[in-house]
Design an enzyme around this catalytic site. Structure first.
Site, short mmCIF file in Angstrom:
data_model
loop_
_atom_site.label_atom_id
_atom_site.label_comp_id
_atom_site.label_asym_id
_atom_site.label_seq_id
_atom_site.Cartn_x
_atom_site.Cartn_y
_atom_site.Cartn_z
N HIS A 186 -1.79 -17.14 17.04
CA HIS A 186 -2.00 -15.26 16.50
C HIS A 186 -3.20 -14.78 18.07
O HIS A 186 -4.10 -14.37 16.66
CB HIS A 186 -2.10 -15.26 15.70
CG HIS A 186 -0.35 -15.40 15.02
ND1 HIS A 186 0.35 -14.52 15.66
CD2 HIS A 186 -0.23 -15.57 13.37
CE1 HIS A 186 1.99 -15.06 15.08
NE2 HIS A 186 1.23 -15.28 14.17
N ASP A 209 11.44 -19.50 11.68
CA ASP A 209 10.15 -19.19 12.19
C ASP A 209 10.90 -19.63 13.70
O ASP A 209 9.42 -20.45 14.24
CB ASP A 209 9.40 -20.15 11.08
CG ASP A 209 7.63 -19.68 12.00
OD1 ASP A 209 8.03 -18.62 12.93
OD2 ASP A 209 6.63 -20.13 11.36
N GLU A 233 8.93 -10.12 15.49
CA GLU A 233 8.17 -9.91 15.89
C GLU A 233 8.40 -9.46 17.75
O GLU A 233 8.59 -11.20 17.76
CB GLU A 233 6.83 -11.09 16.14
CG GLU A 233 5.99 -10.83 14.69
CD GLU A 233 5.67 -12.27 13.97
OE1 GLU A 233 4.31 -12.72 14.56
OE2 GLU A 233 6.42 -13.18 13.50
N HIS A 283 2.86 -7.81 13.04
CA HIS A 283 3.22 -8.62 12.68
C HIS A 283 4.19 -7.98 11.06
O HIS A 283 3.27 -8.59 9.89
CB HIS A 283 1.97 -9.92 12.03
CG HIS A 283 2.91 -11.23 11.89
ND1 HIS A 283 3.46 -10.91 9.73
CD2 HIS A 283 3.01 -12.58 12.00
CE1 HIS A 283 3.79 -12.76 10.03
NE2 HIS A 283 3.23 -12.96 11.09
N ARG A 316 2.33 -19.68 18.81
CA ARG A 316 1.03 -20.57 18.79
C ARG A 316 0.62 -20.71 20.53
O ARG A 316 1.76 -20.42 21.79
CB ARG A 316 2.00 -21.82 18.52
CG ARG A 316 1.83 -21.48 16.85
CD ARG A 316 3.02 -22.79 16.32
NE ARG A 316 2.42 -21.86 14.63
CZ ARG A 316 2.81 -21.55 14.06
NH1 ARG A 316 3.73 -20.95 14.40
NH2 ARG A 316 2.46 -21.42 12.42
C1 GAL Z 1 4.71 -15.83 12.84
C2 GAL Z 1 4.47 -17.43 12.28
C3 GAL Z 1 4.75 -18.44 11.47
C4 GAL Z 1 3.42 -17.97 10.86
C5 GAL Z 1 3.02 -16.78 10.30
C6 GAL Z 1 1.73 -16.20 10.22
O1 GAL Z 1 4.15 -14.84 14.13
O2 GAL Z 1 5.68 -17.58 13.80
O3 GAL Z 1 4.88 -19.42 11.59
O4 GAL Z 1 2.67 -18.72 10.80
O5 GAL Z 1 3.32 -15.86 11.84
O6 GAL Z 1 1.81 -16.48 8.45
#
Ligand code: GAL
Length: 393
Positions: A147, A293, A358, A221, A118
């Site tokens: 992303h 997360d 990630e 991801h 983010r």
């Molecule tokens: C991750 C992120 C999560 C969510 C996910 C996508 O990288 O930390 O919060 O956005 O991607 O669903």
């Protein structure tokens, strides 16, 4: 099988590798006898909504791991690894068709860029100029850019070509992200190579150059579920993270700028812990994330290839080590996943049906003067490496 092999065998012998454009019969039971002939096979995988042709690369590593990868977002569609009896299972989340990614979840198994995770308010200032990005996400009701924006690198069809070197096989993806793409400055030329080695390492090499200063934070991801795709939650997987701190977040999942020591908290994975054991603890950070997360700051601090994480699942014996040159890792345990998402074998997924590890720089670094810089400037080359080392115990 040991997974602590460093680079041994990486540039090993020069046996012929089959690289062809024909169809193959790929069963789920690839033998792990060491006699597997490494290969790359390319075939069509349908089209995107806007009519672009997507290719599927099947990489068969000499160690037996098999990976189906598409040039749409560099997504890993299927990943077969052996359990401790040698049985091969697809251990990642994905879709059988391009439409699945377009309809349900574009991040499954995907390359992520120009900026992984983010950026607060979809805004940052660089060299005195403020740039605005699409705000495509709003955890806790707080808008941010996630992303790479509305059309991140996950949504591009990349140029692709097969790779082979000795008994390593792979696929190379290249992409030119134009100046102003999703609000980011500079034309960015990106190359990402996936390699499968004879000792069952999936090695990812990221490279990028720019013609104007720009933030860059590339990652992958992939979701893991060592019991198999759509085989329940990952709460029973045991995780180790080689990190003494996280970057705590606010309710919008944006780092506060501080570092939080994990000792004595549910975020301490410095020794192996079952993921589900402390996930419901009374903890503000877990409430903000809806579970784990968060961004862990690796003790290695990046710069050289070093251990970041290890993951183990008791019933199958599957074991993974993640090594990276990056300073941080986002451990996301699939809190946003639901049972509305269809799996590849006719079974729906579920909440926490997969977890992502990630490797990255910290979220929101362009707005965080205290974090290592993510700014790439003309004349510099962005280069990072991450390895997922598969094994069993
Ligand atoms: C991750 C992120 C999560 C969510 C996910 C996508 O990288 O930390 O919060 O956005 O991607 O669903």
């Amino acid at each position: 099988m040991s997974v602590l092999r460093g680079m041994a065998g990486w540039a090993a012998c020069a046996a012929a590798v089959a690289v062809c454009g024909c169809r193959t019969e790929k069963g789920v039971a690839v033998k792990m006898s060491g006699a597997v002939e490494p290969s790359v096979v390319v075939k069509p995988f349908g089209k995107t909504k806007d009519g672009q042709l997507v290719h599927l690369y099947t990489l068969t590593g000499a160690g037996g791991v098999v990976m189906d990868v598409i040039d749409y977002g560099g997504k890993v569609v299927r990943l077969y690894t052996p359990d401790r009896t040698g049985k091969m299972t697809d251990i990642t989340l994905g879709f059988n068709e391009v439409a699945g990614y377009e309809t349900h979840d574009k991040y499954f198994g995907s390359l992520i860029g120009r900026y992984g995770n983010r950026i607060a308010n979809g805004r940052f200032t660089l060299d005195g100029k403020t740039y605005t990005l699409p705000t495509n996400n709003d955890p806790g009701g707080v808008p941010c850019s996630l992303h790479g924006g509305d059309k991140g690198f996950d949504a591009y069809v990349w140029h692709s070509e097969p790779l082979s070197e000795g008994r390593n096989v792979g696929v190379k993806f290249t992409l030119t992200s134009p100046d102003g793409d999703q609000g980011y400055p500079g034309k960015l030329d990106v190359t990402v190579s996936y390699w499968l080695t004879p000792d069952n390492v999936w090695r990812i090499e990221y490279e990028a150059v720019t013609d104007k200063a720009t933030p860059v934070n590339l990652t992958q991801h992939l979701y893991f579920n060592f019991k198999g795709e759509a085989e329940g939650t990952i709460l029973d997987h045991e995780l180790t993270l080689f990190a003494d701190h996280i970057t705590p977040v606010d309710k919008g999942l944006i780092p506060t700028g501080k570092l939080l020591p994990v000792k004595g908290t549910p975020f301490d994975f410095t020794t192996p812990w079952e993921i589900g054991r402390r996930i419901n603890a009374d903890d503000e950070q877990l409430r903000f994330g809806g579970g784990y997360d968060h961004n862990w700051v690796l003790n290695s601090k990046g710069g050289k290839l070093a251990p970041a994480a290890a993951l183990y699942e008791r019933t199958t014996g599957r074991f993974l080590e993640v090594w990276t040159t990056e300073p941080c890792i986002q451990f996301y345990c699939g809190n946003f996943l639901t049972d509305q998402v269809p799996g590849k074998r006719g079974k729906n997924l579920c909440h926490r049906g997969g977890l992502a590890l990630e490797t990255q720089h910290a979220p929101d670094s362009p707005n965080q003067p205290g974090f290592p810089s993510t700014i790439l400037r003309p004349g510099q080359t962005y280069k990072t490496v991450t390895e997922y080392r598969f094994g069993v115990r």
